[in-house]
Structure formats: structure tokens, C-alpha cells
Design a protein around this motif. Structure first.
Motif: not given
Length: 314
Positions: A91-93, A108-110, A116-118
Motif C-alpha cells: 500500500l505505501p508504494h 507495527n508492520e504498517h 521502507a517506501a520512504g
């Protein structure tokens, strides 16, 4: 309370418990997760479910069942995936990185996925709400779910569907996540759903690639989501079992859901170790020295758990 997203922190790490406290994996009772210990019964599978690539008809049957079960509003898309974790990672990408608010402590995975996506932490461009929250069970209101890019993780919401924010799924920029492994107790099936903005879901589908969900998962998911009677009976049983666990634990209940309970203990690490000596595994958190989380025991496990809890303060 300080909260950090950088270190992985999950339940279910029985191998680590065995390495530290002994025994064999099969001899442990794992209460460190929030997975229903009485899973949905698996059907008999036709041979082609295993041998053939998943077909479009099975995908559509699962989507139809999902729309009906979760009362998906018109205009929202539904995308099945190999577990909610696969969706969280992608999703963050989907939009350019900016600032994301993730009220915590929470799953905490969110935070790890956005980092990781900046993305940077902070209010503004995106918002992640876990509803109900893990581990404290907080339920969020519609008015609190406001952001250009809004992710609402409802992995544990099927125990209390009245708390769902699924009505927001038709709103642009919004995605609601659903997990099949928790309420239906089939975490190994690896099935999750993204429900929301069709444009965002198209981006997710492109990142997941063809045939993201296995044939057996398509079949089981469609059957289970259509079984409203099983869902209602399971909610009633989980409520009873959660109250039963609360009566056994000599500590104050501070939150949770019917699938997991959060207790305030004098020393959570000591309690975890005391339970582990009975080969009962629990969940502690790096941001709290007092919080202990317990899932529900399964059939035949209650006496062992009760005995371990009686000795936890000895």
C-alpha cells in the motif's frame, strides 16, 4: 508512551519459545496470537482446485461473497490477496511518499512498510488506523478517519462488525483491509482483502501479479463468507470464552477484543516467563513493561492455562 516502528514484533514465534524454555513445538499452547482457536471447517476439495490455475469464476464468487458479508458500499472495489500482510507491504508504494500518521502503539508492520517506501512519520498526507486497534482494542470513529490517503486495517473487526468503518470504502483515497486468518482461524490459508478506491486497488492488483490467491483459498473463502450462521455462533462463543479467560487472569483487563485480551501486570516479562515454564506462550511488547496479551485457549487447553495462571504470581 514511546512507540517505534523499526523492530519486527509479532506473536506466534513458538520456535523461539522452545529454544529458550524447552519442550517440543507440539507440546506448547500458543496464546501469543489473536487467531480463533476453533477454525472454520475445511470442505472436501475437488482435484482440479489443486491441479489447475485459479479461475475467474472462483475469483468472482469470492468477491460476491465478500461484498455481501461486509456490506461493501456501491462504488468500492474488492481485491483478494494472499493475506493482509501482503497488502500492507504494498500500500505505501501506491502514492508518492510524504508524511503518514499511525496512531500507536499499534500493529507495527504498517510503520515498517511506510518507512521502507520512504515515508516519514507525521500528520498530513496519509493516515493508518487499526480498527479495532491491536493490542488495546480501541475503536475509531468515522470523523477520525480523515486523510487524502487513508488505510483502515480491520483485521480484527469481524468479531464486532458494528464497529466497522466499511461505509468509508467508497471514498476516494481510502482502503479498508480485512483478514481472513483471524476470525475464521485459518491464518495458514493466507487470504486477505483490500476494499476501497478502485484506482488504488488497480495499483495493488498490478503489484500482486496474476493469480495472487490460491484455488483452495478462493473456495474456502467463498464458503466461509457465505456462512452467516457460523459467523454469528462464533461471535457468541468468542464473547463467552473471552470472559472465561478474564476470570482466570489475576490482573486488570485494559483492552483487547474477543480474540485477544490485554492485561496490566506488575512485570510482563516475568509473567511471560512464568507461563512459558508451563509451555504456555504469551505476548509482551517492547514499548510496555506491564502489558501482557493473551489469545484464547482452544478446546482441551483451558485446564493447562488455568493451572499456569494460578502459579504466575507464586
Amino acid at each position: 508512551m514511546p512507540y517505534h516502528h523499526d523492530a519486527p514484533d509479532h506473536g506466534g514465534d513458538i520456535d523461539a519459545a522452545v529454544a529458550r524454555f524447552g519442550g517440543v513445538r507440539e507440546g506448547w499452547i500458543d496464546l501469543s496470537t489473536g487467531i480463533n482457536p476453533q477454525p472454520y471447517p475445511l470442505p472436501d476439495f475437488a482435484p482440479d482446485v489443486w491441479a489447475a490455475l485459479p479461475d475467474r469464476a472462483a475469483e468472482m464468487a469470492l468477491q460476491t461473497a465478500a461484498r455481501r458479508f461486509w456490506r461493501v458500499p456501491e462504488g468500492a472495489g474488492v481485491l483478494a490477496a494472499p493475506g493482509a500482510s501482503a497488502l500492507i507491504a504494498q500500500l505505501p508504494h501506491l502514492v508518492p511518499p510524504g508524511r503518514v500518521a499511525i496512531p500507536g502503539p499499534t500493529y507495527n508492520e504498517h510503520g515498517r512498510a511506510f518507512a521502507a517506501a520512504g515515508w516519514r512519520l507525521g500528520a498530513g498526507d496519509a493516515l493508518v488506523l487499526v480498527n479495532p486497534n491491536n493490542p488495546d482494542g480501541r475503536v475509531w470513529a468515522v470523523a477520525e478517519a480523515e486523510a487524502p490517503f487513508c488505510i483502515i486495517d480491520e483485521s480484527f473487526c469481524d468479531v464486532g462488525p458494528d464497529a466497522s468503518l466499511i461505509s468509508l470504502a467508497a471514498r476516494p483515497g481510502t482502503v479498508v483491509l480485512k483478514s481472513f486468518g483471524k476470525f475464521w482461524g485459518l491464518a495458514g490459508l493466507r487470504l486477505g482483502f483490500a476494499i476501497g478506491d478502485p484506482a488504488l486497488l488497480a495499483g495493488l492488483a498490478a503489484r500482486l501479479g496474476p493469480w495472487p490467491v490460491s484455488g483452495p483459498a478462493l473456495v474456502v473463502g467463498a464458503l466461509a463468507l457465505a456462512d452467516e450462521g457460523w459467523a454469528a455462533a462464533t461471535r457468541a462463543r468468542l464473547d463467552v470464552d473471552a470472559a472465561r479467560l478474564d476470570a482466570l487472569v489475576p490482573a486488570a483487563l485494559v483492552g483487547g477484543t474477543p480474540l485477544f485480551r490485554l492485561y496490566d501486570t506488575p512485570d510482563a516479562a516475568r509473567w511471560q516467563a512464568a507461563l512459558a515454564r508451563h509451555h504456555v506462550w504469551s505476548r509482551v511488547f517492547p514499548y510496555s513493561a506491564r502489558w501482557l496479551r493473551l489469545g484464547l485457549p482452544g478446546t482441551g487447553q483451558w485446564d493447562r492455562v488455568a493451572a499456569a495462571l494460578r502459579e504466575v504470581n507464586a
